[in-house]
Structure formats: C-alpha cells, structure tokens
Scaffold this active site. Sequence first.
Site, PDB file in Angstrom:
ATOM      1  N   CYS A  50      38.660  40.285  39.558  1.00  0.00           N
ATOM      2  CA  CYS A  50      39.902  40.543  40.298  1.00  0.00           C
ATOM      3  C   CYS A  50      39.584  40.836  41.770  1.00  0.00           C
ATOM      4  O   CYS A  50      39.246  39.915  42.505  1.00  0.00           O
ATOM      5  CB  CYS A  50      40.703  41.645  39.623  1.00  0.00           C
ATOM      6  SG  CYS A  50      42.457  41.474  39.923  1.00  0.00           S
ATOM      7  N   GLU A  88      37.385  41.572  30.692  1.00  0.00           N
ATOM      8  CA  GLU A  88      36.892  42.734  29.926  1.00  0.00           C
ATOM      9  C   GLU A  88      37.916  43.223  28.909  1.00  0.00           C
ATOM     10  O   GLU A  88      37.551  43.843  27.912  1.00  0.00           O
ATOM     11  CB  GLU A  88      36.501  43.867  30.887  1.00  0.00           C
ATOM     12  CG  GLU A  88      37.643  44.601  31.604  1.00  0.00           C
ATOM     13  CD  GLU A  88      38.110  43.926  32.890  1.00  0.00           C
ATOM     14  OE1 GLU A  88      37.816  42.725  33.060  1.00  0.00           O
ATOM     15  OE2 GLU A  88      38.778  44.594  33.709  1.00  0.00           O
ATOM     16  N   HIS A 115      41.210  39.719  34.161  1.00  0.00           N
ATOM     17  CA  HIS A 115      40.378  40.792  33.604  1.00  0.00           C
ATOM     18  C   HIS A 115      39.816  40.404  32.234  1.00  0.00           C
ATOM     19  O   HIS A 115      40.386  40.775  31.200  1.00  0.00           O
ATOM     20  CB  HIS A 115      41.194  42.083  33.485  1.00  0.00           C
ATOM     21  CG  HIS A 115      41.499  42.694  34.813  1.00  0.00           C
ATOM     22  ND1 HIS A 115      40.608  43.503  35.473  1.00  0.00           N
ATOM     23  CD2 HIS A 115      42.573  42.576  35.625  1.00  0.00           C
ATOM     24  CE1 HIS A 115      41.126  43.874  36.626  1.00  0.00           C
ATOM     25  NE2 HIS A 115      42.316  43.324  36.748  1.00  0.00           N
TER      26      HIS A 115
HETATM   27  N1  GLN Z   1      44.145  44.847  44.790  1.00  0.00           N
HETATM   28  C1  GLN Z   1      44.006  43.493  44.365  1.00  0.00           C
HETATM   29  C2  GLN Z   1      45.340  42.839  44.089  1.00  0.00           C
HETATM   30  O1  GLN Z   1      46.310  43.500  43.864  1.00  0.00           O
HETATM   31  C3  GLN Z   1      43.108  43.393  43.153  1.00  0.00           C
HETATM   32  C4  GLN Z   1      43.687  44.057  41.947  1.00  0.00           C
HETATM   33  C5  GLN Z   1      42.675  44.266  40.867  1.00  0.00           C
HETATM   34  O2  GLN Z   1      41.480  44.233  41.132  1.00  0.00           O
HETATM   35  N2  GLN Z   1      43.116  44.541  39.662  1.00  0.00           N
HETATM   36  O3  GLN Z   1      45.415  41.628  44.060  1.00  0.00           O
END
Ligand code: GLN
Length: 547
Positions: free
Chosen positions: A380, A521, A519
């Site tokens: 992310c 994970e 994600h």
């Molecule tokens: N802050 C970033 C976004 O909102 C990444 C979010 C995250 O890593 N879950 O896109």
Amino acid sequence: MARYIFITGGVVSSLGKGLASAALGALLQARGYTVRLRKLDPYLNVDPGTMSPFEHGEVFVTDDGAETDLDLGHYERFTGVAARKTDSVSSGRIYSNVLEKERRGDYLGKTIQVIPHVTNEIKDFLAIGDTEVDFMLCEIGGTVGDIEGLPFFEAIRQFSHDKPRGQCIFMHLTLLPYLAASGELKTKPTQHSVKELQSIGIAPDILVCRSEHPIPEKEREKIALFCNVRKEHVVAAYDLKSIYEAPLAYHREGLDQAVLDAFSISPAPRPDLTVWEDVVDRITNVDGEVNIAIVGKYVQLEDAYKSIKEALTHGGMANRVKVNVQWVDAEIFDTEDPAPYLEGFHAILVPGGFGERGTEGKIRAAEFARTRKIPYLGICLGMQMAVIEAARNLAGVSTAGSEEFDHEAGKKRFEPVVYHLKEWVQGNYTVKRSTGDDKGGTMRLGAYDAVLKTGSRAAEAYGTTAIEERHRHRYEVDIKYRDALEGKGLIFSGMSPDGRLPEIVEIADHPWYIGVQFHPELKSKPFAPHPLFRDFVRAAKDNSRLV
Ligand code: GLN
C-alpha cells in the site's frame, strides 16, 4: 439454527480471548462443524477505522469493506472463514443505529432506553445469519464489570434466555496469578470475576484459566466448587511458544470436548487435527532463519502490523525457515543514511501507513533495497513509496510525491505521482468522493479484482492472472507515469480490470522487488500462506544463503 458460544473475559484484559475463540473455532471445524466468529466491542467509536494504530492496533479489513477489530484477523487465520461486515460491531455502531431509527420515527414515539432498545439492537445483530452455520462464536471485548460493556452482557443474557434451553453456552476467560512467595496459584480473582458475571445473570458453563504454572487438581476442584462449574469444564490455558499451537494445546486440555459436553452433544464427532499438526511441525522443524526489516511508522506497537507479522510467519512456514522480524523506525532515514541500519537484513518490507511523517525515510529504504538488490515488498503506502522513489531516481521526476502530503492550499510541493482518487468502479456502481469527505469509511475499501501481466513475477507467484485482494487507501499511483517508469524497468504487472488503477509494480532486473496497492497480509493463513509472502520469504532465504 446455530448454537451460540459467548466468550467473555475477567480479571485483566489481554488474556487472549480472541485467540481462544479462534482456536475453538478451528477445533469445532476439525470435528466437522461449520462456524462463524463475531466480535462485539464496547467502545464508542463507530468502527476502528479512524482510530490510530497506536490506540487499537491494526484495522482489519473484510472482503465486503468493513474496517474491523484485529481479532477478526485471528478468526480468519484460524478458521479460513472470510469475515463479513456483520461479524464486528461496537457500542458506537449500535447507538448510531438506534439514534438513526429514533430520528426516522421507527420507535413510534416511545422513550428510547438501553433496555430494550439498545439490547434489542444488539440481539438483532447477534441473530444475523443464524441459520447458516452450526456454531456462532461471539466474543465480547473488554472485561466483565466495565461500565460500557454492560449492555452487551445484558443482551447476551436475554438472547440465551429467548432461545430454547441448551442453545447457548457461556465461556469465561480468567487469570490465575502465581504468588512466588507462597508458591501458589490464586483462585480468588477468578471467583470474583465469576461472581460479577453471576450478578448480571450469566452463569458460565466453561472457565478457561490462563496460568503460567500447571494447575493442580486441588485448585481445579476449588475453582469448580466456588464458581459453580464442572471440574472438567475448568480448562487450563498455558503460555505457548507460538499462537499456532493453540488449537492442539486447547484440544489437549479438553476445551472442545467441554464445549460439546456443555451442549450435550454425544457422542462427539472425532476430530481430524492433521492440518494443525502440520502447522506446528512447520514452526518447530525449521532449516535456518531469515532476518527481515519492517521499515514503518507505528513500530512501538507491534499489533499495528499484526497481520503482516503473521503473514511473514506463514511465509516462513512455507519455506521452513524461522522469520525474525525487526521493526525499524522509518523516520531515522529522513535524516540518516539507511545503510548502517539495513545492511545485514535478508529482505526489507515497507508496510502501509497514513500521513507524511516518515515517508522520506521509507523512500530511502525502497531505494536502498532497489540499488542493493535486496528483496523488497512494499504494501500500500510501501508501494506508493517505491513508485515515488523510481519516479525521482529513475524517471527524472525530481519532485515526485503524493497528494496526501500536499494539504496546504496554494502550496504545491510535489508532482502528484500518487493522487487522490475521487471516482472509481465497484461492481456495478461508480463510487464518488470529494476532498472534504468524512474520514470514516470513505476509502477504497474491501475486495477488488486485479488482472496480472502474463509471465510477471506476480503472476508466477499467484499461479494465475486473475486475483482478488483487499484494499484500504485513498490515494492511487497515476498511470500517466506508466510509460516513463516501465521504460526504466519498473513494470506495472497488476492493474484494475478497467486498466485505470495500478495494483502491482515490480522490477524484473532484481532478485525480488514487488509493490502492491492492496493488503495481501489480510488473506494469509498458517495452513495456506499467501503466495506473495511465500515468495518474498523464499527470496529472503535465497539471499541469506548468499551472504
Ligand atoms: N495513505 C495511503 C493512502 O491512503 C496508503 C494507505 C495504506 O497504506 N493503507 O492511499
């Protein structure tokens, strides 16, 4: 109609109710039953989505886009049953529903009270999907006696009363402290905690007692006598080397048998525990160790990256290596050279995160991994940082950055290689957002499809080109920079089906360098390690054999 198991805790918090619930779920499955697990949290936040990871640990995201308690992650990892929006609720959500109904006039002018309106709302929540599974396991957050937990305890008492006899049981977790001076386990706190439960009309059927020392027969009898439970229903929970030993350990102590007895299920179906025996074998019999650095912001509280830590363990199990994780504060590299801190690690992971603090450090960690050819997994924000790094250092966009960090109107510091997405497609709908939206529940959340490039490392890991992964973010990599970046070796190997949103980037000319917008994970299990974590740890293992 499902049988209900209510799991409560007493004496102190953090006794491992979530783990006990998850392990019990796995044991019931091993006996051939279907299960679903639920968490009821007494806090007043509507969901944990807006809580700082320092406050409450990781936010676990479900396929259907709910931001939930991290215990739902345990439930999924142990049972493989995908959690849903309707498996997690807080007092805040319950009250918000009740007040919404009140405003709509649904209560026909009645005075709204905790009993029956709030408790009914909780009971309606408990009943959702009650015909779908054999057992519904419902964990109440906090400890008995907490003021904010009372409506939940009252609701489960009423719920069991409304059901036919034998349809619901209560399992209570407590602590048996050990007094070194007298060499004794003390049962009094457990007795008090059970009294507290009884005073609100709940008589526990099973007591799970956490203890650092073996519980002598005499103490077990005493607990049974004073707490009004059968002696065989006083189940010991000892400390374990790995949480994945919990199903076998609870089975040895007779937890699943006690539960089936409490429901008068006889004869009990025999359990098949081979999956858990294999899991424990893979943790115990390893061939080497790898050291992986997680360069993140919330490093003081390991629970902030709970699922990542677990997914790495699963990756280790797939490769029969022990994964040693070290948390490195990204902010150090805002000003210092990462080399002395990161040299010696076999792989580097940059996890998700929010806000600008520590991001320059993460960008430098990504650069270090790329140039030193150390396996890298960016998740992310960790993918966004990898793209910004490549844009600055490979594609010549020297001011590349994310719109997330440019909040001062009229003062644009960065070229927005990562931008705020305001409109996207979800199934048959177009979702729209604006900058001034509420913070809660407004991100791109939940499961989305992605299409992988044939022959890419990502496609090779997954063994397919069509995947579905969970998202939780507001910002996206802009495809405007795709050609420039691909020309320099950063390949966009996964895209949303409409081709607008980059989902995976990778560098072909590198031992293993992947960034993912989602994600992975959240979907990894000990008995089914996620392919990206499996291959990332394999790359770390290969690297460890080189040095
Ligand atoms: N802050 C970033 C976004 O909102 C990444 C979010 C995250 O890593 N879950 O896109």
